[in-house]
Enzyme design. Structure first.
Site, PDB file in Angstrom:
ATOM      1  N   ARG A 104       0.664  -1.040   0.263  1.00  0.00           N
ATOM      2  CA  ARG A 104       0.420  -0.277  -0.163  1.00  0.00           C
ATOM      3  C   ARG A 104       0.845   0.725   0.346  1.00  0.00           C
ATOM      4  O   ARG A 104       1.680   1.234   1.263  1.00  0.00           O
ATOM      5  CB  ARG A 104      -0.930   0.172   1.165  1.00  0.00           C
ATOM      6  CG  ARG A 104      -1.418   1.414   1.297  1.00  0.00           C
ATOM      7  CD  ARG A 104      -2.677   1.631   2.772  1.00  0.00           C
ATOM      8  NE  ARG A 104      -4.291   0.545   2.192  1.00  0.00           N
ATOM      9  CZ  ARG A 104      -5.335   0.305   2.587  1.00  0.00           C
ATOM     10  NH1 ARG A 104      -4.999   1.813   3.296  1.00  0.00           N
ATOM     11  NH2 ARG A 104      -5.777   0.129   1.619  1.00  0.00           N
ATOM     12  N   HIS A 131      -7.031   0.274  -6.065  1.00  0.00           N
ATOM     13  CA  HIS A 131      -7.468  -0.569  -5.144  1.00  0.00           C
ATOM     14  C   HIS A 131      -7.985  -1.580  -5.160  1.00  0.00           C
ATOM     15  O   HIS A 131      -9.506  -1.618  -5.214  1.00  0.00           O
ATOM     16  CB  HIS A 131      -8.002   0.762  -4.345  1.00  0.00           C
ATOM     17  CG  HIS A 131      -8.169   0.038  -2.949  1.00  0.00           C
ATOM     18  ND1 HIS A 131      -7.742  -0.834  -2.382  1.00  0.00           N
ATOM     19  CD2 HIS A 131      -8.974   0.131  -2.250  1.00  0.00           C
ATOM     20  CE1 HIS A 131      -7.776  -1.759  -1.197  1.00  0.00           C
ATOM     21  NE2 HIS A 131      -8.340  -1.173  -0.097  1.00  0.00           N
ATOM     22  N   GLN A 134     -10.748  -4.070  -2.567  1.00  0.00           N
ATOM     23  CA  GLN A 134     -11.588  -3.639  -2.556  1.00  0.00           C
ATOM     24  C   GLN A 134     -12.918  -3.720  -3.988  1.00  0.00           C
ATOM     25  O   GLN A 134     -14.086  -4.483  -3.634  1.00  0.00           O
ATOM     26  CB  GLN A 134     -11.828  -1.580  -2.136  1.00  0.00           C
ATOM     27  CG  GLN A 134     -12.845  -1.529  -1.979  1.00  0.00           C
ATOM     28  CD  GLN A 134     -12.771  -2.465  -0.341  1.00  0.00           C
ATOM     29  OE1 GLN A 134     -12.297  -1.511   0.452  1.00  0.00           O
ATOM     30  NE2 GLN A 134     -14.042  -2.586  -0.147  1.00  0.00           N
ATOM     31  N   ASP A 219     -16.952   6.766  -1.657  1.00  0.00           N
ATOM     32  CA  ASP A 219     -15.969   7.058  -0.475  1.00  0.00           C
ATOM     33  C   ASP A 219     -15.506   8.456  -0.424  1.00  0.00           C
ATOM     34  O   ASP A 219     -16.218   9.505  -1.120  1.00  0.00           O
ATOM     35  CB  ASP A 219     -14.753   7.003  -2.016  1.00  0.00           C
ATOM     36  CG  ASP A 219     -13.308   6.375  -1.320  1.00  0.00           C
ATOM     37  OD1 ASP A 219     -13.185   6.358   0.336  1.00  0.00           O
ATOM     38  OD2 ASP A 219     -12.426   6.146  -1.593  1.00  0.00           O
ATOM     39  N   CYS A 259     -16.466   1.561   0.822  1.00  0.00           N
ATOM     40  CA  CYS A 259     -15.002   1.041   1.045  1.00  0.00           C
ATOM     41  C   CYS A 259     -14.423   1.124   2.584  1.00  0.00           C
ATOM     42  O   CYS A 259     -14.045   0.309   2.923  1.00  0.00           O
ATOM     43  CB  CYS A 259     -14.441   0.841   0.265  1.00  0.00           C
ATOM     44  SG  CYS A 259     -13.469   3.173   0.518  1.00  0.00           S
ATOM     45  N   ARG A 287     -13.164  -8.881   2.627  1.00  0.00           N
ATOM     46  CA  ARG A 287     -12.041  -7.621   1.928  1.00  0.00           C
ATOM     47  C   ARG A 287     -11.310  -9.551   2.929  1.00  0.00           C
ATOM     48  O   ARG A 287     -10.327 -10.117   2.029  1.00  0.00           O
ATOM     49  CB  ARG A 287     -11.267  -6.419   2.626  1.00  0.00           C
ATOM     50  CG  ARG A 287     -11.971  -5.665   2.411  1.00  0.00           C
ATOM     51  CD  ARG A 287     -11.571  -5.040   1.188  1.00  0.00           C
ATOM     52  NE  ARG A 287     -10.169  -5.233   0.320  1.00  0.00           N
ATOM     53  CZ  ARG A 287      -9.505  -4.190   0.841  1.00  0.00           C
ATOM     54  NH1 ARG A 287     -10.184  -3.522   2.061  1.00  0.00           N
ATOM     55  NH2 ARG A 287      -7.933  -4.442   1.051  1.00  0.00           N
TER      56      ARG A 287
HETATM   57  N1  NVA Z   1      -9.893   6.968  -1.615  1.00  0.00           N
HETATM   58  C1  NVA Z   1      -9.578   5.729   0.116  1.00  0.00           C
HETATM   59  C2  NVA Z   1      -9.371   4.541   0.207  1.00  0.00           C
HETATM   60  C3  NVA Z   1      -9.272   3.981   1.519  1.00  0.00           C
HETATM   61  C4  NVA Z   1      -9.930   3.094   2.001  1.00  0.00           C
HETATM   62  C5  NVA Z   1      -7.847   6.551   0.020  1.00  0.00           C
HETATM   63  O1  NVA Z   1      -7.027   6.368  -0.533  1.00  0.00           O
HETATM   64  O2  NVA Z   1      -7.775   7.174   0.906  1.00  0.00           O
HETATM   65  N1   CP Z   2     -10.778   0.065   2.897  1.00  0.00           N
HETATM   66  C1   CP Z   2      -9.514   0.212   3.021  1.00  0.00           C
HETATM   67  O1   CP Z   2      -9.104  -0.486   2.276  1.00  0.00           O
HETATM   68  O2   CP Z   2      -9.720   0.224   4.355  1.00  0.00           O
HETATM   69  P1   CP Z   2      -8.373   0.364   4.930  1.00  0.00           P
HETATM   70  O3   CP Z   2      -8.134   1.703   4.191  1.00  0.00           O
HETATM   71  O4   CP Z   2      -8.734   0.218   6.900  1.00  0.00           O
HETATM   72  O5   CP Z   2      -7.310  -0.768   4.695  1.00  0.00           O
END
Ligand code: NVA
Ligand code: CP
Length: 305
Positions: A104, A131, A134, A219, A259, A287
């Site tokens: 990540r 992502h 997800q 989101d 998500c 997930r």
């Molecule tokens: N769009 C959000 C998704 C978090 C799971 C981010 O990148 O922070």
């Molecule tokens: N939806 C998701 O990826 O959550 P986290 O940021 O908690 O991993």
């Protein structure tokens, strides 16, 4: 032979994705029935997190344990990744000691560069651009409640961000129409849109995009890394809330998803978040099951290479 990676949904064919979701539901049923799923004793997942996480970390770590393996948390704060060791060198070393890696991070190019130098499968666990993990959970959830999403209409309301862009890839791979409603200036990547113009449209009217939709998705308005823009974005995005009024425009029986983590009263109303029939919590749980199916597919492909 180069290992198989999962950097976007396009790395698996539609048929492979369908099989993966079938397997995810099967693993879910087995897990709930107390089945012993330890197929991968001694296998190790390296988990590189340059951004925060709850669901992704817990689901990958729990999933790997349930499959009989082990997961190792690696943060740039206390590895040499944070002190400037090149991605390529890190990938070469880490992949010489573990069996699969998830990352990540910020730029999508980082996971691509890591994958090129990795001798084991690499999973994108969120970048600024995509992502895909997800989306496996979202598609599993839709299918478990409503059957195939092929031919259906999905409405994305909010930012043209990493999740939205993964929905664009999903529209292609799972064969649905995607209508995006975002404030002007917050559209997804133009090249990605142009490549999917046959099934993806973008506008600025949430009510129009939601009309007749089978699934509504949103989101956060400011993603990780955009914290400084939070206040300005809140103004621009105010008319783009997923709420009961928007849901009345959707098709009968429409589902809605997020998500998580969510901000009640911003991108989604508290009423929808906490409704007893919301699938958002199951979407989060999925997930775990979807990623176990993904880990299994990648570990099996590495074993058969
Ligand atoms: N769009 C959000 C998704 C978090 C799971 C981010 O990148 O922070
Ligand atoms: N939806 C998701 O990826 O959550 P986290 O940021 O908690 O991993």
């Amino acid at each position: 032979m180069a290992p198989r990676h999962f950097l976007t949904l396009l790395d698996f064919s539609p048929a492979e994705l369908d099989a993966l979701l079938d397997r995810a539901s099967e693993l879910k049923r087995g897990h709930r029935a107390g089945e012993d799923q330890r197929r991968f004793p001694g296998k190790v997942l390296g988990m590189v997190f340059a951004k925060s996480s709850t669901r992704t970390r817990v689901s990958f770590e729990a999933g790997m344990a349930q499959l009989g393996g082990h997961a190792m948390f690696l943060s740039p704060n206390d590895t040499q990744l944070g002190r400037g060791e090149p991605i390529e060198d890190s990938a070469r070393v880490i992949s010489s000691m573990v069996d699969v890696v998830m990352i990540r991070t910020f730029g999508h190019d980082i996971v691509e560069r890591f994958a090129v130098s990795s001798s084991v499968p690499v999973i994108n666990a969120l970048t600024d651009s995509f992502h895909p993990c997800q989306l496996l959970a979202d598609m599993q959830t839709y299918r478990e409640h409503r059957g195939s999403i092929a031919g259906r209409t999905v409405c994305w309301v909010g930012d043209g961000n990493n999740m939205c862009q993964s929905y664009i890839n999903a529209a292609r791979q799972f064969d649905f129409e995607l209508r995006i409603a975002c404030p002007p200036g917050f559209e997804p990547d133009a090249a990605l849109l142009a490549a999917n113009g046959d099934r993806v449209s973008v506008g600025h009217d949430p009510a129009a995009a939601a009309t007749g939709a089978d699934l509504l998705v949103t989101d956060v308005w400011a993603s990780m890394g955009q914290e400084a823009e939070q206040q300005d974005r809140a103004k621009a995005f105010a008319p783009f809330q997923l709420n009961a009024e928007l849901l009345t425009r959707a098709a009968p029986g429409a589902l809605y998803m997020h998500c998580l983590p969510a901000h009640r009263g911003e991108e989604i109303s508290a009423g929808l978040m906490d409704a007893p029939d919301s699938v958002i919590w199951e979407e989060a749980e999925n997930r775990l099951h979807a990623q176990k199916a993904l880990l299994e597919a990648l570990l099996d492909s590495a074993a058969n290479a």
